[in-house]
Scaffold this motif. Structure first.
Motif, PDB file in Angstrom:
ATOM      1  N   ASP A 103       0.236 -24.443  -1.413  1.00  0.00           N
ATOM      2  CA  ASP A 103       1.660 -24.106  -1.393  1.00  0.00           C
ATOM      3  C   ASP A 103       2.042 -22.848  -0.634  1.00  0.00           C
ATOM      4  OD1 ASP A 103       2.470 -26.324  -2.906  1.00  0.00           O
ATOM      5  OD2 ASP A 103       2.048 -25.285  -4.782  1.00  0.00           O
ATOM      6  N   THR A 104       1.157 -21.850  -0.588  1.00  0.00           N
ATOM      7  CA  THR A 104       1.597 -20.561  -0.057  1.00  0.00           C
ATOM      8  C   THR A 104       0.436 -19.713   0.436  1.00  0.00           C
ATOM      9  OG1 THR A 104       3.110 -18.723  -0.477  1.00  0.00           O
ATOM     10  CG2 THR A 104       1.568 -19.277  -2.251  1.00  0.00           C
ATOM     11  N   ASP A 105       0.747 -18.513   0.880  1.00  0.00           N
ATOM     12  CA  ASP A 105      -0.250 -17.564   1.369  1.00  0.00           C
ATOM     13  C   ASP A 105      -0.288 -16.339   0.460  1.00  0.00           C
ATOM     14  OD1 ASP A 105      -0.971 -19.041   3.711  1.00  0.00           O
ATOM     15  OD2 ASP A 105       0.837 -18.310   4.697  1.00  0.00           O
ATOM     16  N   TRP A 106      -1.482 -15.778   0.326  1.00  0.00           N
ATOM     17  CA  TRP A 106      -1.727 -14.570  -0.453  1.00  0.00           C
ATOM     18  C   TRP A 106      -2.315 -13.529   0.469  1.00  0.00           C
ATOM     19  CZ3 TRP A 106      -1.372 -14.037  -5.940  1.00  0.00           C
ATOM     20  CH2 TRP A 106      -0.985 -15.206  -6.611  1.00  0.00           C
ATOM     21  N   ILE A 107      -1.878 -12.297   0.319  1.00  0.00           N
ATOM     22  CA  ILE A 107      -2.402 -11.195   1.109  1.00  0.00           C
ATOM     23  C   ILE A 107      -2.869 -10.123   0.139  1.00  0.00           C
ATOM     24  CG2 ILE A 107      -1.878  -9.438   2.836  1.00  0.00           C
ATOM     25  CD1 ILE A 107       0.388 -11.379   3.806  1.00  0.00           C
ATOM     26  N   LEU A 108      -4.153  -9.796   0.211  1.00  0.00           N
ATOM     27  CA  LEU A 108      -4.727  -8.740  -0.609  1.00  0.00           C
ATOM     28  C   LEU A 108      -4.911  -7.513   0.265  1.00  0.00           C
ATOM     29  CD1 LEU A 108      -5.402 -11.410  -2.113  1.00  0.00           C
ATOM     30  CD2 LEU A 108      -7.494 -10.319  -2.891  1.00  0.00           C
ATOM     31  N   VAL A 109      -4.454  -6.385  -0.235  1.00  0.00           N
ATOM     32  CA  VAL A 109      -4.619  -5.121   0.477  1.00  0.00           C
ATOM     33  C   VAL A 109      -5.318  -4.143  -0.465  1.00  0.00           C
ATOM     34  CG1 VAL A 109      -2.566  -5.482   1.917  1.00  0.00           C
ATOM     35  CG2 VAL A 109      -2.368  -4.177  -0.188  1.00  0.00           C
ATOM     36  N   PRO A 110      -6.065  -3.196   0.099  1.00  0.00           N
ATOM     37  CA  PRO A 110      -6.660  -2.185  -0.776  1.00  0.00           C
ATOM     38  C   PRO A 110      -5.557  -1.535  -1.620  1.00  0.00           C
ATOM     39  CG  PRO A 110      -7.544  -2.000   1.444  1.00  0.00           C
ATOM     40  CD  PRO A 110      -6.401  -2.977   1.509  1.00  0.00           C
ATOM     41  N   THR A 111      -5.812  -1.401  -2.905  1.00  0.00           N
ATOM     42  CA  THR A 111      -4.790  -0.893  -3.824  1.00  0.00           C
ATOM     43  C   THR A 111      -4.206   0.433  -3.363  1.00  0.00           C
ATOM     44  OG1 THR A 111      -5.719  -2.145  -5.661  1.00  0.00           O
ATOM     45  CG2 THR A 111      -4.384  -0.214  -6.226  1.00  0.00           C
ATOM     46  N   GLY A 112      -5.012   1.295  -2.780  1.00  0.00           N
ATOM     47  CA  GLY A 112      -4.518   2.580  -2.291  1.00  0.00           C
ATOM     48  C   GLY A 112      -3.526   2.455  -1.148  1.00  0.00           C
ATOM     49  N   ASP A 113      -3.474   1.289  -0.505  1.00  0.00           N
ATOM     50  CA  ASP A 113      -2.547   1.042   0.607  1.00  0.00           C
ATOM     51  C   ASP A 113      -1.382   0.129   0.224  1.00  0.00           C
ATOM     52  OD1 ASP A 113      -4.026   2.581   2.397  1.00  0.00           O
ATOM     53  OD2 ASP A 113      -5.279   0.871   2.981  1.00  0.00           O
ATOM     54  N   ALA A 114      -1.297  -0.279  -1.038  1.00  0.00           N
ATOM     55  CA  ALA A 114      -0.286  -1.262  -1.444  1.00  0.00           C
ATOM     56  C   ALA A 114       1.142  -0.755  -1.229  1.00  0.00           C
ATOM     57  CB  ALA A 114      -0.494  -1.676  -2.902  1.00  0.00           C
ATOM     58  N   ASP A 115       1.421   0.488  -1.551  1.00  0.00           N
ATOM     59  CA  ASP A 115       2.771   1.015  -1.354  1.00  0.00           C
ATOM     60  C   ASP A 115       3.109   1.113   0.133  1.00  0.00           C
ATOM     61  OD1 ASP A 115       3.143   1.190  -4.098  1.00  0.00           O
ATOM     62  OD2 ASP A 115       2.648   3.333  -4.196  1.00  0.00           O
ATOM     63  N   ARG A 116       2.130   1.521   0.939  1.00  0.00           N
ATOM     64  CA  ARG A 116       2.356   1.579   2.396  1.00  0.00           C
ATOM     65  C   ARG A 116       2.599   0.177   2.959  1.00  0.00           C
ATOM     66  NH1 ARG A 116      -0.826   3.614   6.510  1.00  0.00           N
ATOM     67  NH2 ARG A 116      -2.658   2.649   5.624  1.00  0.00           N
ATOM     68  N   ALA A 117       1.898  -0.821   2.421  1.00  0.00           N
ATOM     69  CA  ALA A 117       2.108  -2.201   2.863  1.00  0.00           C
ATOM     70  C   ALA A 117       3.542  -2.638   2.557  1.00  0.00           C
ATOM     71  CB  ALA A 117       1.106  -3.143   2.189  1.00  0.00           C
ATOM     72  N   GLU A 118       4.005  -2.322   1.364  1.00  0.00           N
ATOM     73  CA  GLU A 118       5.387  -2.664   1.005  1.00  0.00           C
ATOM     74  C   GLU A 118       6.369  -2.034   1.987  1.00  0.00           C
ATOM     75  OE1 GLU A 118       7.037  -2.388  -2.857  1.00  0.00           O
ATOM     76  OE2 GLU A 118       5.201  -3.076  -3.856  1.00  0.00           O
ATOM     77  N   GLU A 119       6.168  -0.767   2.287  1.00  0.00           N
ATOM     78  CA  GLU A 119       7.078  -0.087   3.214  1.00  0.00           C
ATOM     79  C   GLU A 119       7.032  -0.715   4.602  1.00  0.00           C
ATOM     80  OE1 GLU A 119       9.485   2.047   2.536  1.00  0.00           O
ATOM     81  OE2 GLU A 119       8.873   1.656   0.473  1.00  0.00           O
ATOM     82  N   ALA A 120       5.847  -1.064   5.080  1.00  0.00           N
ATOM     83  CA  ALA A 120       5.715  -1.709   6.393  1.00  0.00           C
ATOM     84  C   ALA A 120       6.456  -3.036   6.403  1.00  0.00           C
ATOM     85  CB  ALA A 120       4.243  -1.904   6.742  1.00  0.00           C
ATOM     86  N   TRP A 121       6.343  -3.807   5.330  1.00  0.00           N
ATOM     87  CA  TRP A 121       7.055  -5.092   5.257  1.00  0.00           C
ATOM     88  C   TRP A 121       8.562  -4.883   5.198  1.00  0.00           C
ATOM     89  CZ3 TRP A 121       2.849  -6.731   1.400  1.00  0.00           C
ATOM     90  CH2 TRP A 121       1.841  -7.452   2.048  1.00  0.00           C
ATOM     91  N   ARG A 122       9.004  -3.920   4.418  1.00  0.00           N
ATOM     92  CA  ARG A 122      10.452  -3.664   4.324  1.00  0.00           C
ATOM     93  C   ARG A 122      11.027  -3.278   5.682  1.00  0.00           C
ATOM     94  NH1 ARG A 122       9.147  -1.556  -1.035  1.00  0.00           N
ATOM     95  NH2 ARG A 122      10.110  -2.964  -2.525  1.00  0.00           N
ATOM     96  N   ARG A 123      10.315  -2.441   6.421  1.00  0.00           N
ATOM     97  CA  ARG A 123      10.776  -2.068   7.763  1.00  0.00           C
ATOM     98  C   ARG A 123      10.886  -3.284   8.681  1.00  0.00           C
ATOM     99  NH1 ARG A 123       6.977   2.114   7.097  1.00  0.00           N
ATOM    100  NH2 ARG A 123       5.559   1.075   8.552  1.00  0.00           N
TER     101      ARG A 123
END
Length: 134
Positions: A103-123
Protein backbone atom coordinates in the motif's frame (compact mmCIF):
# COMPACT_ATOMS: atom_id res chain seq x y z
CA UNK A 1 6.36 20.33 -16.57
CA UNK A 2 4.09 19.68 -13.57
CA UNK A 3 4.81 20.55 -9.97
CA UNK A 4 6.21 17.68 -7.88
CA UNK A 5 3.61 15.88 -5.79
CA UNK A 6 3.51 16.56 -2.09
CA UNK A 7 2.67 13.94 0.49
CA UNK A 8 1.44 13.67 4.04
CA UNK A 9 3.71 11.59 6.27
CA UNK A 10 3.03 10.04 9.65
CA UNK A 11 5.82 9.89 12.25
CA UNK A 12 5.93 6.87 14.55
CA UNK A 13 7.28 7.15 18.11
CA UNK A 14 9.05 3.79 18.45
CA UNK A 15 12.81 3.43 18.23
CA UNK A 16 13.55 0.83 15.59
CA UNK A 17 16.56 -1.28 14.64
CA UNK A 18 17.71 -2.65 11.30
CA UNK A 19 19.26 -6.05 11.94
CA UNK A 20 21.40 -8.33 9.76
CA UNK A 21 20.83 -12.06 10.11
CA UNK A 22 22.32 -15.01 8.24
CA UNK A 23 20.72 -16.29 5.02
CA UNK A 24 17.70 -18.45 5.88
CA UNK A 25 17.71 -17.39 9.54
CA UNK A 26 14.59 -17.84 11.63
CA UNK A 27 13.07 -14.77 13.25
CA UNK A 28 14.65 -14.64 16.73
CA UNK A 29 12.50 -14.56 19.88
CA UNK A 30 13.92 -11.16 20.89
CA UNK A 31 12.62 -9.54 17.68
CA UNK A 32 9.62 -7.52 18.81
CA UNK A 33 6.99 -6.15 16.52
CA UNK A 34 6.45 -2.41 16.37
CA UNK A 35 4.67 0.02 14.05
CA UNK A 36 6.57 -1.75 11.29
CA UNK A 37 7.99 -5.26 11.41
CA UNK A 38 9.71 -6.35 8.24
CA UNK A 39 11.67 -9.38 7.14
CA UNK A 40 13.51 -9.30 3.84
CA UNK A 41 15.26 -12.52 2.89
CA UNK A 42 17.65 -12.95 -0.03
CA UNK A 43 20.30 -15.53 -0.88
CA UNK A 44 22.86 -13.17 0.69
CA UNK A 45 21.18 -12.63 4.04
CA UNK A 46 18.10 -11.71 6.01
CA UNK A 47 17.33 -8.15 7.10
CA UNK A 48 14.93 -7.46 9.90
CA UNK A 49 13.30 -4.19 10.97
CA UNK A 50 11.92 -4.42 14.48
CA UNK A 51 11.65 -2.65 17.81
CA UNK A 52 15.18 -1.81 18.90
CA UNK A 53 14.85 -2.35 22.65
CA UNK A 54 15.86 -6.04 22.89
CA UNK A 55 18.31 -6.47 20.01
CA UNK A 56 21.40 -8.17 21.48
CA UNK A 57 24.63 -6.18 21.19
CA UNK A 58 26.41 -9.12 19.53
CA UNK A 59 23.95 -9.17 16.60
CA UNK A 60 24.95 -6.88 13.70
CA UNK A 61 22.50 -3.99 13.69
CA UNK A 62 22.03 -0.25 13.41
CA UNK A 63 19.75 1.75 15.69
CA UNK A 64 17.85 3.81 16.65
CA UNK A 65 15.71 4.70 13.67
CA UNK A 66 12.47 6.67 13.50
CA UNK A 67 9.86 5.57 10.96
CA UNK A 68 7.80 7.83 8.72
CA UNK A 69 4.98 6.38 6.58
CA UNK A 70 3.42 7.97 3.53
CA UNK A 71 -0.21 8.35 4.58
CA UNK A 72 -2.83 6.61 2.48
CA UNK A 73 -2.59 4.06 -0.29
CA UNK A 74 -0.24 4.70 -3.19
CA UNK A 75 -1.32 3.51 -6.61
CA UNK A 76 1.24 1.30 -8.35
CA UNK A 77 1.14 3.61 -11.38
CA UNK A 78 2.56 6.55 -9.40
CA UNK A 79 6.13 7.48 -10.23
CA UNK A 80 8.70 9.52 -8.37
CA UNK A 81 7.20 9.21 -4.89
CA UNK A 82 10.42 8.14 -3.20
CA UNK A 83 12.54 10.50 -5.30
CA UNK A 84 10.37 13.41 -4.17
CA UNK A 85 10.67 12.37 -0.54
CA UNK A 86 14.31 11.34 -0.50
CA UNK A 87 15.80 14.26 -2.45
CA UNK A 88 15.27 16.84 0.35
CA UNK A 89 16.86 14.42 2.82
CA UNK A 90 19.85 13.77 0.56
CA UNK A 91 20.31 17.52 0.12
CA UNK A 92 20.49 17.83 3.92
CA UNK A 93 22.86 14.84 4.28
CA UNK A 94 20.32 12.62 6.06
CA UNK A 95 20.73 8.89 5.45
CA UNK A 96 17.70 6.65 5.05
CA UNK A 97 16.55 3.04 5.06
CA UNK A 98 13.41 2.59 2.95
CA UNK A 99 10.77 -0.11 2.75
CA UNK A 100 7.72 -0.47 0.60
CA UNK A 101 4.57 -2.42 1.33
CA UNK A 102 1.72 -3.24 -1.02
CA UNK A 103 0.00 0.00 0.00
CA UNK A 104 2.67 2.57 0.80
CA UNK A 105 6.28 3.54 1.44
CA UNK A 106 8.15 3.79 4.74
CA UNK A 107 11.24 5.88 5.34
CA UNK A 108 13.43 5.21 8.36
CA UNK A 109 15.91 7.87 9.39
CA UNK A 110 18.39 7.85 12.25
CA UNK A 111 16.45 9.08 15.28
CA UNK A 112 18.93 11.91 15.84
CA UNK A 113 18.05 13.25 12.36
CA UNK A 114 14.25 12.82 12.57
CA UNK A 115 13.50 16.47 13.37
CA UNK A 116 15.83 17.66 10.59
CA UNK A 117 14.07 15.27 8.20
CA UNK A 118 10.71 16.78 9.12
CA UNK A 119 12.03 20.27 8.47
CA UNK A 120 13.51 19.24 5.10
CA UNK A 121 10.15 17.75 4.07
CA UNK A 122 8.21 20.81 5.22
CA UNK A 123 10.48 23.08 3.18
CA UNK A 124 9.61 20.88 0.18
CA UNK A 125 5.86 21.23 0.75
CA UNK A 126 5.18 17.91 2.48
CA UNK A 127 3.25 17.68 5.74
CA UNK A 128 4.04 15.55 8.78
CA UNK A 129 1.90 14.53 11.74
CA UNK A 130 2.32 12.10 14.62
CA UNK A 131 0.89 8.66 13.91
CA UNK A 132 -2.09 7.88 16.07
CA UNK A 133 -2.41 4.44 17.68
CA UNK A 134 -4.78 2.13 15.85
Amino acid sequence: MSEPATHHLLRYPERLAVVRLAPGAEVPEWAESSSIFSITATADGTSLVCAGRNVPKKVPHQKPFTAFRVDGTLDFSLTGVLVGLLTPLAEDGISVFTLSTFDTDWILVPTGDADRAEEAWRRSGHTIAPATPA
